[in-house]
Design a protein around this motif. Structure first.
Motif, PDB file in Angstrom:
ATOM      1  N   ASN A  94     -18.290 -22.530 -11.538  1.00  0.00           N
ATOM      2  CA  ASN A  94     -17.325 -23.403 -10.864  1.00  0.00           C
ATOM      3  C   ASN A  94     -17.253 -23.596  -9.369  1.00  0.00           C
ATOM      4  N   TRP A 120     -19.798 -26.610  -9.276  1.00  0.00           N
ATOM      5  CA  TRP A 120     -19.039 -27.677  -9.783  1.00  0.00           C
ATOM      6  C   TRP A 120     -17.930 -28.528  -8.702  1.00  0.00           C
ATOM      7  N   TRP A 150     -19.345 -31.129  -6.385  1.00  0.00           N
ATOM      8  CA  TRP A 150     -19.389 -32.600  -7.101  1.00  0.00           C
ATOM      9  C   TRP A 150     -20.529 -33.433  -6.713  1.00  0.00           C
ATOM     10  N   ILE A 200     -23.742 -29.886  -9.832  1.00  0.00           N
ATOM     11  CA  ILE A 200     -23.403 -29.922 -11.470  1.00  0.00           C
ATOM     12  C   ILE A 200     -24.537 -29.270 -12.313  1.00  0.00           C
ATOM     13  N   ALA A 230     -24.548 -25.870 -11.772  1.00  0.00           N
ATOM     14  CA  ALA A 230     -23.476 -25.144 -12.568  1.00  0.00           C
ATOM     15  C   ALA A 230     -23.759 -25.149 -14.197  1.00  0.00           C
ATOM     16  N   CYS A 236     -19.594 -30.700 -17.686  1.00  0.00           N
ATOM     17  CA  CYS A 236     -20.827 -31.013 -16.791  1.00  0.00           C
ATOM     18  C   CYS A 236     -21.441 -32.272 -17.596  1.00  0.00           C
TER      19      CYS A 236
END
Length: 606
Positions: free
Chosen positions: A299, A302, A305, A310, A313, A337
């Motif tokens: 998270n 994530w 961004w 990503i 993640a 994702c």
């Protein structure tokens, strides 16, 4: 003046009170025309500073006068107004939509006293009267008691790497509070904008539009965790509640629920939450703490961004669900994702959608109460052009988490795709209300204003976005489009070139520049843009440039080529086609080939 005009338009002054009056009409149209004529006259010298608010609906008579919610709403709109303008509710605006002689302007959603739900307020646009801007209402802004932001809890552990844990605790508490329908909860992006910054509590409250702030700290040592939390009133800076919790880490979920429940209990009177509501706000998502900590790390990445983060993640989440194959929240995050990677072209849309649906449905098969699972499924179906399935999933996500700014943001995508322009604006404004400092949400609101033909509002919104971050390319490009739509080609070109400079890439925004040069008849520059697109296409074979070609040929007016590329985009199932009904493509909307394309995408032509 009032009595004469009301009489001319078959209305009746029911009651005078102080310097105000309550008037009724048998027709919405007559009431608006009457209001305009009154303001036009009263703006002449000597000016009379009159406010007017209009709402429509049922009213109740008795010997003492006229009553009911309709009267209350009209009165609240009038008190919100400023002298010389005519304001009215969305219900009145709906009656005006089919009358081209009226031009109206949305001022956004407003919380009105003693009115349960926010109401969208509109202003009548006319050269003869005052037309307000949204800035005119900032001084009238009142903070709802039932509003809160959760600031990032400070990591007090000796290991800086434990920051993912303190951020995760913050977000879990925020998500728990978001389940309370009566509570307005600022989204993560805006709350985390204040991370590591020393702002006055009252200033944060003003910027986020909330009455309450939760802040705290997390200290994790081995298997023990200490959390301190304070609930603060942003109007005066006083503490409403504070506490310290020492627990074993295995009790972390019960601790999150305890903090969230205590906050709701503290605000219970203003929230009007019934005592019978005993349902835990935090579910135990997994009994495996290693899986949970991997989830929190995922998270953390994530929320950065970027494509590379990503992907990091995604790998962490795969490890997490390998450890606990019943971790529904982990599978839901995996789905998100894949939606992201497909939407930005890092994966083919078909592969991304298949993976997203697979993981979202696996998550929901374990726990159908996961808002993010429904949201990922909604997005995958949206990009797969399965409109009914997408709508149902969006509505379920919003039902489970009404304060989810991302859900409102992406639901606006859906509304735009099905050509419900007004609803797209409302959803975008709701997302902005919940997440006022999110750059993507701010810029997207400008996009929706522009798509609705509200060009001046779009320009104002893009400029506000650039006040938050002057280098945010989506807002720079949006402002460029808005200037072009308003006839300022030179300023538009400057902005698109500025976007290229900030991105450090002359190939950025090249299709948009090609479109503008084509419209201006500068064919040498158009050919240069097409060559650059071709160069990039050969260099970056994993990226699809079909829509870029279509846009340049749209500028050239070569509609055969436009539809050649749009049909190729359909064959490639490009997610970008959901934006084909936007204002940018308006000149081909009446073409039969466009209607055929919509039909193939299972979209209605009107």
């Amino acid at each position: 003046m009032l009595e004469a005009k009301v009489f001319d338009h078959i209305g009746k002054v029911i009651h005078y009170f102080g310097d105000g009056a309550l008037t009724i009409f048998g027709s919405v149209i007559e009431s608006v025309i009457c209001a305009k004529e009154i303001q036009t006259e009263l703006l002449k010298e000597p000016k009379v500073n009159l406010r007017i608010g209009i709402h429509s609906g049922e009213i109740v008579y008795d010997d003492e006068g006229v009553y009911g919610d309709t009267v209350n709403v009209a009165s609240r709109i009038e008190s919100l107004s400023k002298g010389g303008c005519v304001l009215f509710s969305s219900k009145v605006n709906d009656e005006l939509r089919n009358h081209s002689e009226f031009r109206t302007k949305s001022l956004g959603l407003f919380e009105l006293k003693n009115v349960r739900h926010p109401i969208e307020i509109f202003a009548l646009q006319s050269e003869d009267i005052v037309v307000p801007s949204k800035n005119d209402f900032e001084s009238r802004f009142n903070l709802r008691t039932e509003s809160i932001a959760v600031l990032p809890f400070v990591n007090m552990s000796n290991e800086p790497d434990n920051e993912f844990f303190s951020d995760g605790i913050t977000e879990e508490i925020l998500n728990a509070l978001s389940k309370i329908e009566e509570l307005k909860v600022t989204s993560r992006t805006s709350s985390f904008a204040f991370k590591g910054k020393n702002f006055d509590i009252r200033e944060i409250g003003k910027q986020l539009g909330v009455r309450n702030l939760l802040e705290g700290s997390v200290r994790k040592v081995g298997n023990r965790v200490r959390i301190t939390a304070q609930l603060i009133d942003t109007l005066d800076g006083y503490h409403k509640w504070s506490d310290t919790f020492d627990r074993d880490i295995k009790d972390i979920f019960q601790l999150q629920d305890e903090i969230a429940t205590t906050i709701v209990s503290t605000l219970k009177k203003s929230l009007k939450i019934q005592d019978s509501q005993k349902k835990p706000l935090v579910k135990v998502p997994t009994t495996n703490l290693e899986a949970y900590q991997l989830f929190l790390k995922a998270n953390f990445f994530w929320n950065k961004w970027t494509p590379s983060d990503i992907k990091r993640a995604l790998q962490l989440l795969k490890k997490s669900v390998e450890i606990d194959s019943n971790f529904a929240q982990g599978f839901s995050a995996l789905a998100a994702c894949y939606v992201y990677l497909g939407a930005i072209g890092q994966l083919s849309n078909q592969i991304a959608n298949e993976e997203a649906k697979k993981y979202a449905m696996k998550a929901l098969s374990m726990d159908d109460q996961l808002p993010d699972g429904h949201l990922s499924l909604a997005m995958a179906n949206l990009f797969d052009w399965k409109w009914d399935e997408s709508s149902k999933s969006f509505q379920r996500a919003l039902e489970l988490s009404p304060n989810n700014a991302d859900a409102h943001h992406y639901y606006a995508y859906y509304m735009m795709a099905i050509n419900n322009t007004r609803k797209a604006v409302i959803e975008a404004e709701k997302a902005h209300e919940l997440d006022p400092l999110s750059l993507p949400i701010n810029a997207f609101l400008g996009d929706m204003y522009m798509n609705a033909g509200m060009i001046l509002d779009a320009i104002e919104q893009y400029k506000k976005t650039l006040e938050i971050d002057p280098t945010f390319r989506a807002a720079i490009n949006g402002l460029g489009w808005a200037y072009y739509q308003s006839g300022n080609k030179d300023e538009a070109i400057k902005l698109f070139k500025k976007s290229q400079e900030i991105g450090g890439d002359e190939f950025k925004s090249i299709a948009t520049l090609g479109y503008i040069y084509a419209k201006s008849g500068e064919l040498d520059k158009v050919n240069d843009c097409l060559e650059k697109i071709k160069f990039q296409e050969n260099k970056l074979t994993e990226v699809n440039y079909t829509i870029d070609y279509a846009l340049v040929y749209l500028g050239l007016g070569n509609y055969d080529k436009v539809f050649e590329f749009l049909n190729k985009a359909f064959e490639d199932k490009l997610g970008a086609l959901i934006f084909i009904r936007s204002r940018s493509w308006k000149e081909i909307h009446d073409d039969e080939r466009f209607k055929t394309l919509l039909s193939k995408m299972n979209l209605p032509a009107d």
